[in-house]
Design a protein around this motif. Structure first.
Motif, PDB file in Angstrom:
ATOM      1  N   ARG A   2       0.841  -1.192   0.000  1.00  0.00           N
ATOM      2  CA  ARG A   2       0.000   0.000   0.000  1.00  0.00           C
ATOM      3  C   ARG A   2       0.876   1.242   0.000  1.00  0.00           C
ATOM      4  N   THR A   3       0.517   2.184  -0.852  1.00  0.00           N
ATOM      5  CA  THR A   3       1.287   3.423  -0.951  1.00  0.00           C
ATOM      6  C   THR A   3       0.413   4.645  -0.718  1.00  0.00           C
ATOM      7  N   ASP A   4      -0.785   4.473  -0.169  1.00  0.00           N
ATOM      8  CA  ASP A   4      -1.642   5.627   0.042  1.00  0.00           C
ATOM      9  C   ASP A   4      -1.215   6.371   1.305  1.00  0.00           C
ATOM     10  N   ILE A   5      -1.896   7.480   1.554  1.00  0.00           N
ATOM     11  CA  ILE A   5      -1.530   8.329   2.681  1.00  0.00           C
ATOM     12  C   ILE A   5      -1.739   7.601   3.998  1.00  0.00           C
ATOM     13  N   PHE A   6      -2.851   6.867   4.126  1.00  0.00           N
ATOM     14  CA  PHE A   6      -3.147   6.201   5.379  1.00  0.00           C
ATOM     15  C   PHE A   6      -2.131   5.099   5.675  1.00  0.00           C
ATOM     16  N   ALA A   7      -1.628   4.417   4.638  1.00  0.00           N
ATOM     17  CA  ALA A   7      -0.608   3.408   4.870  1.00  0.00           C
ATOM     18  C   ALA A   7       0.663   4.045   5.442  1.00  0.00           C
ATOM     19  N   GLY A  95      -1.103  16.119  -2.005  1.00  0.00           N
ATOM     20  CA  GLY A  95      -1.306  14.736  -1.597  1.00  0.00           C
ATOM     21  C   GLY A  95       0.013  14.013  -1.397  1.00  0.00           C
ATOM     22  N   TRP A  96       0.952  14.252  -2.306  1.00  0.00           N
ATOM     23  CA  TRP A  96       2.282  13.672  -2.133  1.00  0.00           C
ATOM     24  C   TRP A  96       2.961  14.241  -0.894  1.00  0.00           C
ATOM     25  N   ARG A  97       2.774  15.548  -0.659  1.00  0.00           N
ATOM     26  CA  ARG A  97       3.334  16.160   0.549  1.00  0.00           C
ATOM     27  C   ARG A  97       2.722  15.554   1.803  1.00  0.00           C
ATOM     28  N   SER A  98       1.455  15.270   1.799  1.00  0.00           N
ATOM     29  CA  SER A  98       0.808  14.647   2.953  1.00  0.00           C
ATOM     30  C   SER A  98       1.392  13.267   3.218  1.00  0.00           C
TER      31      SER A  98
END
Length: 341
Positions: A2-7, A95-98
């Motif tokens: 997983r590469t999303d923000i929550f991961a 989003g990438w910064r987050s």
């Protein structure tokens, strides 16, 4: 993986320390000065002062006719002030910064800034109802309360807010300086481009610059709300994941049968119990020949039938019935077929 923000937040739940801008005295002074400039522009247009005459002089000068070679390039450049494309581009970057900073604050700050922009600028646009240069009806008039929606300039205000949020969220002084200069150039260029194309008055652009700057200067007041929103989102996500982990499987009635993957094979029915089953009753093989022999007065057991002989010397009990299932269907007999002598 997983590469999303929550991961990213799961792997490193403790975010690094990020300096959040505060409402300092300098920022508060800039906010007050910008607010005074904003009100001065509105009053100057309402009273049809020299600013409105300047609007008309620039409009009648028609810059797009004076320098037509710039028209094609500036048609594309003005897109940097449109809310849809710019919001998508900046949201992707934030989003990438987050993900990198392990926090939802950049995206939430962008959402708060765009919400303030839509509410404040949209309310003034609809309230004053000014017509644009291409729809003006009377030379020298401010064209207010005529059903328009161009005062202040939405392109200009959006250019200030959307690109200025990058400087607001910068984590180092050097990056903040560079991004501030870049956003200022983009916002100034977008505003002047709308004047060149004749879609806005000069006063529209001045008020758009002031409106966007007011939103950026007021963002520190929104930081507590942004922090609470981030905590609420993460808490709701944690509760949802906990419910998924503890969700029980589908209940089965006590004592009830569990569903089988394959239907069970019907059991064989012993001989002599066919009366308890449904379906037609068939006579054993050889019963008809026994009755015929009795009618002729001979003993049916005196001469065994060749059909009952087994090739290996074993005799079959041909009088046993074929097993019958509960539904009345018959299964093929398990005995090996009889062969002739």
């Amino acid at each position: 993986m997983r590469t999303d923000i929550f991961a990213r937040l799961d792997r490193e739940p403790e975010p690094p320390k990020i300096e959040i801008p505060r409402m300092t005295r300098t920022r508060l002074a800039l906010f007050g000065g910008t607010a005074v400039f904003y009100l001065a522009i509105v009053v100057a247009v309402l009273l049809s002062t020299w600013l409105v005459l300047l609007d008309w002089k620039i409009m009648l000068f028609r810059p797009y006719q004076q320098w037509p070679e710039l028209h094609a390039f500036l048609d594309y450049y003005v897109v940097l002030g449109q809310r849809g494309p710019t919001a998508v581009m900046v949201a992707a970057w934030l989003g990438w910064r987050s993900w990198r900073q392990h926090t939802l604050r950049p995206l939430l700050a962008l959402g708060a800034a765009l919400l303030l922009l839509n509410v404040t600028v949209g309310a003034v646009k609809l309230g004053l109802g000014r017509l644009g240069p291409h729809y003006a009806t009377q030379i020298g008039s401010a064209e207010l309360f005529a059903g328009g929606d161009i005062f202040p300039s939405g392109h200009t205000a959006n250019g200030v807010v959307t690109w200025g949020i990058l400087a607001y969220l910068a984590t180092t002084p050097r990056a903040r300086r560079y991004l501030s200069a870049l956003s200022a150039v983009v916002a100034l260029g977008v505003g002047l481009t709308t004047v060149y194309l004749g879609t806005h008055w000069l006063s529209d652009v001045l008020l758009g610059w002031a409106a966007g700057l007011l939103i950026l200067l007021a963002l520190p007041w929104c930081e507590p709300v942004i922090a609470r929103a981030e905590a609420f989102i993460l808490d709701q996500r944690a509760q949802l994941r906990a419910r998924r982990r503890t969700a029980p499987s589908r209940p089965v009635a006590a004592g009830g049968p569990r569903p089988a993957l394959y239907p069970p094979r019907p059991a064989a029915v012993p001989a002599g119990e066919h009366e308890a089953h449904e379906g037609p009753v068939r006579e054993p093989v050889g019963a008809g020949s026994g009755r015929a022999a009795a009618a002729r007065g001979t003993n049916p057991l005196a001469t065994p039938s060749r059909a009952h002989a087994h090739p290996h010397g074993h005799a079959h009990a041909r009088g046993e019935r074929t097993p019958v299932t509960k539904s009345g269907s018959r299964r093929p007999p398990h005995s090996r077929p009889a062969t002739g002598g």
